[in-house]
Motif scaffolding. Structure first.
Motif, mmCIF file in Angstrom:
data_model
loop_
_atom_site.group_PDB
_atom_site.id
_atom_site.type_symbol
_atom_site.label_atom_id
_atom_site.label_comp_id
_atom_site.label_asym_id
_atom_site.label_seq_id
_atom_site.Cartn_x
_atom_site.Cartn_y
_atom_site.Cartn_z
ATOM 1 N N GLU A 42 0.369 -1.622 -0.346
ATOM 2 C CA GLU A 42 -0.079 -0.154 -0.125
ATOM 3 C C GLU A 42 0.758 1.293 0.184
ATOM 4 O OE1 GLU A 42 -3.231 2.324 3.153
ATOM 5 O OE2 GLU A 42 -3.019 -0.267 2.554
ATOM 6 N N GLN A 43 0.521 1.981 -1.075
ATOM 7 C CA GLN A 43 1.521 3.518 -1.140
ATOM 8 C C GLN A 43 0.437 4.411 -0.020
ATOM 9 O OE1 GLN A 43 3.654 4.113 -3.227
ATOM 10 N NE2 GLN A 43 3.208 2.014 -4.065
ATOM 11 N N THR A 44 1.537 4.669 0.458
ATOM 12 C CA THR A 44 1.893 5.842 1.523
ATOM 13 C C THR A 44 0.828 6.701 1.306
ATOM 14 O OG1 THR A 44 3.381 7.130 1.505
ATOM 15 C CG2 THR A 44 3.933 5.406 2.405
ATOM 16 N N SER A 45 1.035 7.243 2.318
ATOM 17 C CA SER A 45 0.262 9.194 2.257
ATOM 18 C C SER A 45 0.688 10.733 2.601
ATOM 19 C CB SER A 45 -1.096 9.168 3.617
ATOM 20 O OG SER A 45 -2.165 9.106 3.219
ATOM 21 N N ARG A 46 2.174 10.050 2.827
ATOM 22 C CA ARG A 46 2.908 11.206 2.291
ATOM 23 C C ARG A 46 2.886 11.626 0.590
ATOM 24 N NH1 ARG A 46 9.621 11.543 3.305
ATOM 25 N NH2 ARG A 46 9.444 13.288 3.677
ATOM 26 N N THR A 47 2.829 13.363 1.079
ATOM 27 C CA THR A 47 3.044 13.729 0.197
ATOM 28 C C THR A 47 3.415 15.249 -0.236
ATOM 29 O OG1 THR A 47 1.040 14.595 -1.901
ATOM 30 C CG2 THR A 47 0.252 14.401 0.285
ATOM 31 N N TYR A 48 3.639 15.411 -0.955
ATOM 32 C CA TYR A 48 3.891 17.676 -1.290
ATOM 33 C C TYR A 48 2.920 17.884 -0.937
ATOM 34 C CZ TYR A 48 8.330 15.652 -4.253
ATOM 35 O OH TYR A 48 9.349 15.338 -3.823
ATOM 36 N N ARG A 49 3.330 19.029 0.499
ATOM 37 C CA ARG A 49 2.216 19.866 0.540
ATOM 38 C C ARG A 49 1.759 21.153 -0.606
ATOM 39 N NH1 ARG A 49 3.250 24.618 4.773
ATOM 40 N NH2 ARG A 49 5.420 23.601 5.131
ATOM 41 N N PHE A 50 0.963 21.630 -1.174
ATOM 42 C CA PHE A 50 1.178 22.525 -1.773
ATOM 43 C C PHE A 50 0.587 24.078 -0.993
ATOM 44 C CE2 PHE A 50 -2.175 24.841 -4.681
ATOM 45 C CZ PHE A 50 -1.141 25.075 -5.823
ATOM 46 N N ASP A 51 1.569 25.128 -0.985
ATOM 47 C CA ASP A 51 1.053 26.690 -1.355
ATOM 48 C C ASP A 51 -0.319 26.859 -1.923
ATOM 49 O OD1 ASP A 51 0.576 28.854 0.470
ATOM 50 O OD2 ASP A 51 2.983 29.416 0.633
ATOM 51 N N LYS A 73 5.266 23.599 -0.542
ATOM 52 C CA LYS A 73 6.554 23.460 0.323
ATOM 53 C C LYS A 73 6.553 22.252 1.150
ATOM 54 C CE LYS A 73 6.119 28.772 0.657
ATOM 55 N NZ LYS A 73 5.445 29.725 1.460
ATOM 56 N N GLY A 74 7.833 21.824 0.863
ATOM 57 C CA GLY A 74 7.851 20.371 2.349
ATOM 58 C C GLY A 74 7.240 19.165 1.695
ATOM 59 N N THR A 75 6.666 18.536 2.940
ATOM 60 C CA THR A 75 5.526 17.647 2.815
ATOM 61 C C THR A 75 4.086 17.629 3.757
ATOM 62 O OG1 THR A 75 7.574 16.059 4.095
ATOM 63 C CG2 THR A 75 7.005 15.878 1.555
ATOM 64 N N TYR A 76 3.681 16.926 3.382
ATOM 65 C CA TYR A 76 2.882 16.104 4.461
ATOM 66 C C TYR A 76 3.293 15.430 5.464
ATOM 67 C CZ TYR A 76 -0.732 20.646 3.763
ATOM 68 O OH TYR A 76 -1.042 21.573 3.800
ATOM 69 N N ASN A 77 3.251 14.827 6.262
ATOM 70 C CA ASN A 77 3.894 13.139 6.770
ATOM 71 C C ASN A 77 2.215 13.123 8.231
ATOM 72 O OD1 ASN A 77 6.280 13.318 6.363
ATOM 73 N ND2 ASN A 77 6.736 14.617 7.490
#
Length: 136
Positions: free
Chosen positions: A18-27, A34-38
């Motif tokens: 299963e793929q993780t939910s970690r994704t890039y954070r869109f401002d 800007k960074g990623t969401y954990n």
């Protein structure tokens, strides 16, 4: 070179990761990454925002399963638009593997702007989404 008989093994059972939910954070304010969401909930919240702000079948870079169909709702009466928005929001969001259901819709209509609040049911929690606006 072809394998000889018996030199290979056929996998009959396997587990898909299963793929993780970690994704890039869109401002959104500055239109920058800007960074990623954990954090799972914030990643789902961003995914909901992006799906509902992409018109389905318009952009070649997205699968036909991605986005929402709104173009045929422009200029239609409220009694038609509200139930169609509920149906289409749910159809659009359950394409995301993390989302199981969408419920508890509430609408505010001013002119041709529909502001929607709802709850997204994911595999791990419920996420309240507020203030999604559609101009139709």
């Amino acid at each position: 070179m072809l394998p000889k008989d018996g030199d290979y093994e056929i996998l009959k059972e396997y587990e898909a990761a299963e793929q993780t939910s970690r994704t890039y954070r869109f401002d959104r304010e500055n239109s920058r990454i800007k960074g990623t969401y954990n954090e799972y909930i914030e990643a789902v919240r961003q995914s909901v925002y992006l799906i509902l702000n992409t018109e389905r079948y318009t952009y070649n870079m997205f699968s036909w399963n991605y986005g929402i169909e709104l173009s045929d709702l422009f200029g239609r009466e409220k009694q038609y638009v509200v139930p169609m928005l509920m149906k289409r929001i749910k159809e659009a969001l359950i394409q995301d593997d993390r989302i199981d259901d969408v419920k508890d819709f509430s609408f505010e209509v001013k002119g041709g702007v529909y502001t929607v609040n709802f709850t997204v049911v994911t595999k791990y929690s419920e996420v309240d989404i507020e203030g999604v606006s559609f101009s139709v």
